[in-house]
Design a protein around this motif. Structure first.
Motif, PDB file in Angstrom:
ATOM      1  N   ALA A  19      15.808 -33.257  13.887  1.00 16.99           N
ATOM      2  CA  ALA A  19      15.549 -34.031  12.668  1.00 16.99           C
ATOM      3  C   ALA A  19      14.702 -33.230  11.689  1.00 16.99           C
ATOM      4  O   ALA A  19      14.948 -33.234  10.466  1.00 16.99           O
ATOM      5  CB  ALA A  19      14.860 -35.350  13.029  1.00 16.99           C
ATOM      6  N   LEU A  20      13.693 -32.517  12.194  1.00 11.54           N
ATOM      7  CA  LEU A  20      12.878 -31.669  11.317  1.00 11.54           C
ATOM      8  C   LEU A  20      13.708 -30.541  10.722  1.00 11.54           C
ATOM      9  O   LEU A  20      13.529 -30.165   9.540  1.00 11.54           O
ATOM     10  CB  LEU A  20      11.701 -31.100  12.108  1.00 11.54           C
ATOM     11  CG  LEU A  20      10.675 -32.123  12.620  1.00 11.54           C
ATOM     12  CD1 LEU A  20       9.593 -31.428  13.433  1.00 11.54           C
ATOM     13  CD2 LEU A  20      10.059 -32.895  11.454  1.00 11.54           C
ATOM     14  N   LEU A  21      14.624 -30.018  11.526  1.00 16.29           N
ATOM     15  CA  LEU A  21      15.496 -28.960  11.026  1.00 16.29           C
ATOM     16  C   LEU A  21      16.403 -29.469   9.916  1.00 16.29           C
ATOM     17  O   LEU A  21      16.629 -28.782   8.910  1.00 16.29           O
ATOM     18  CB  LEU A  21      16.324 -28.390  12.174  1.00 16.29           C
ATOM     19  CG  LEU A  21      17.323 -27.282  11.800  1.00 16.29           C
ATOM     20  CD1 LEU A  21      16.586 -26.073  11.239  1.00 16.29           C
ATOM     21  CD2 LEU A  21      18.162 -26.893  13.016  1.00 16.29           C
ATOM     22  N   VAL A  22      16.925 -30.672  10.074  1.00 12.95           N
ATOM     23  CA  VAL A  22      17.776 -31.256   9.044  1.00 12.95           C
ATOM     24  C   VAL A  22      17.006 -31.408   7.737  1.00 12.95           C
ATOM     25  O   VAL A  22      17.512 -31.096   6.640  1.00 12.95           O
ATOM     26  CB  VAL A  22      18.327 -32.609   9.529  1.00 12.95           C
ATOM     27  CG1 VAL A  22      18.963 -33.387   8.372  1.00 12.95           C
ATOM     28  CG2 VAL A  22      19.341 -32.402  10.637  1.00 12.95           C
ATOM     29  N   ARG A  23      15.759 -31.866   7.824  1.00 13.65           N
ATOM     30  CA  ARG A  23      14.963 -32.020   6.603  1.00 13.65           C
ATOM     31  C   ARG A  23      14.680 -30.660   5.961  1.00 13.65           C
ATOM     32  O   ARG A  23      14.744 -30.514   4.720  1.00 13.65           O
ATOM     33  CB  ARG A  23      13.646 -32.724   6.936  1.00 13.65           C
ATOM     34  CG  ARG A  23      12.801 -33.029   5.707  1.00 13.65           C
ATOM     35  CD  ARG A  23      11.542 -33.763   6.069  1.00 13.65           C
ATOM     36  NE  ARG A  23      10.649 -32.905   6.861  1.00 13.65           N
ATOM     37  CZ  ARG A  23       9.447 -33.311   7.295  1.00 13.65           C
ATOM     38  NH1 ARG A  23       9.044 -34.546   7.057  1.00 13.65           N
ATOM     39  NH2 ARG A  23       8.688 -32.487   7.987  1.00 13.65           N
TER      40      ARG A  23
END
Length: 417
Positions: A19-23
């Motif tokens: 999820a952090l990577l997507v952001r």
């Protein structure tokens, strides 16, 4: 629950960084797109064609916020005051800075002086698509968690169900259903336990059958001396011959009942009238009491007193209690037999005026020189009939022994003609 907890931790370990990577990817994508547009605008500024710069800035502002600060102080594109980053870019250096409203990209363009191209990336553009991606990741995680729990549940059922069947089979075996066998299924360990339980049940069944046959054979051997006694009794003068023959008949009936009971695989449900059985046995023992100069007092309710015990077993228990009086007290000692009804319980009281109990300590063990099985027979009958057995000193304070046998009464079954 263990699988759910483990999968939750695993999914969090994978999905949280994802999820952090997507952001981060969404932010980088928005910044790169704005930087490319700003560089395109900077190339136009380098040509010195103000009209082309103004037209390009207006077109780009439809999808973003672009402002051109010319060296002469003219501002083209989206109106915006010069920020610290713009003033710093006047020195000829380009940079990207984060602000409260998003990201700010400033490019220094060398020419007749230093012009600055500023691109503002709002926070909404930096987060565009992130919420949707996070929802998809959350849904995927929930789906994987659900599938994992379902698979774990099915796997647990495949393990627990055979164990439950083995447990149920063991309870049925404990209840006396020796023909029950557990299904040999499930994991290897459970199959091995089920096979061992089945082998144990079969072995118990064989041992019980062997014991029944041994008891039946032993009882059958008593018929030969009984026959000899009957022949001897016929040679006795009257009235002794009739009395002895009657007692031999009673003994033979008892032996026959013992053989039938020993050969039964499962006891059949039966019942009897306690009053009738006790009256019959009291009549039988009254003749022996007369021969041994014993005063026998009996107070018996007329009945009917129905109980869920076989008549022959009740007769054997009554004979055991009365036989103890004759076996453990000298001739001439009086005794009494009482049968009363108290609510749903029939109470049989056998009291003598002897010297008390001979010190019974357990089944087959007696301090009075007997086998020690008499009271045990009566005790097991009381337990099977929902009652109890008590033996001790007389309740009226007189010397002697008192044995109280309680049996639960049942309602008679009414049948219509």
């Amino acid at each position: 629950m263990l699988v759910a907890a483990a999968m939750t931790l695993t999914l969090l370990a994978f999905l949280a960084p994802l999820a952090l990577l997507v952001r981060s990817v969404a932010e980088d994508t928005a910044v790169d797109r704005a930087a490319r547009d700003a560089q395109t605008l900077a190339l136009l500024v380098a040509t010195g064609d103000r009209d082309a710069v103004a037209l390009a800035a207006e077109r780009m502002n439809a999808a973003g916020s672009f402002t051109v600060y010319l060296a002469d102080g003219t501002t083209l594109g989206a109106p915006a005051p010069a920020t610290d980053a713009v003033r710093f870019a006047r020195s000829g250096r380009s940079l990207t800075v984060a602000s409260d409203s998003g990201r700010e990209i400033v490019l220094a363009v060398q020419g007749e002086g230093v012009a600055v191209v500023r691109a503002q990336v709002p926070e909404a553009d930096l987060r565009r698509g992130v919420s949707r991606a996070w929802l998809m990741l959350a849904g995927l995680g929930a789906l994987l968690l659900g599938l994992g729990v379902v698979v774990a549940d099915r796997l647990a059922v495949s393990l627990v169900r055979p164990m439950g069947e083995v447990s149920a089979a063991s309870r049925q075996l404990a209840a006396g259903q020796l023909d029950v066998r557990a299904a040999v299924a499930g994991p290897p360990e459970v199959r091995e336990a089920a096979a061992a339980l089945n082998h144990l049940a079969g072995r118990i069944q064989e041992l019980l059958q062997q014991e029944r046959e041994n008891v039946a054979d032993l009882s059958h051997r008593l018929r030969t001396p009984l026959t000899a006694l009957r022949l001897e009794a016929e040679t006795l003068p009257d009235p002794h011959a009739g009395r002895v023959a009657a007692r031999i008949d009673g003994l033979e009936r008892t032996v026959s009942a013992l053989i039938r009971q020993a050969r039964q695989r499962v006891a059949e449900p039966s019942g009897c009238d306690i009053a009738a059985v006790v009256a019959q046995r009291v009549t039988f023992w009254s003749a022996l009491a007369e021969d041994t100069d014993r005063a026998m007092t009996s107070q018996l309710d007329d009945g009917p007193l129905p109980a869920a015990v076989p008549a022959d077993e009740l007769a054997a228990a009554v004979d055991a209690l009365l036989g103890n009086v004759f076996a453990h007290t000298p001739d001439g000692v009086s005794f009494s037999v009482g049968l009363t009804r108290s609510g749903d319980v029939a109470r049989l009281v056998v009291a003598d005026e002897g010297g008390g109990l001979p010190g019974l300590t357990g089944r087959g063990i007696s301090g009075g020189g007997s086998t020690g099985l008499g009271l045990d027979i009566a005790s097991r009958l009381a337990a099977s009939g929902g009652g109890s057995l008590r033996a001790g000193a007389r309740s009226d304070g007189r010397p002697g022994t008192e044995v109280v046998l309680d049996l639960a009464l049942v309602r008679p079954v009414l049948t219509s003609a």
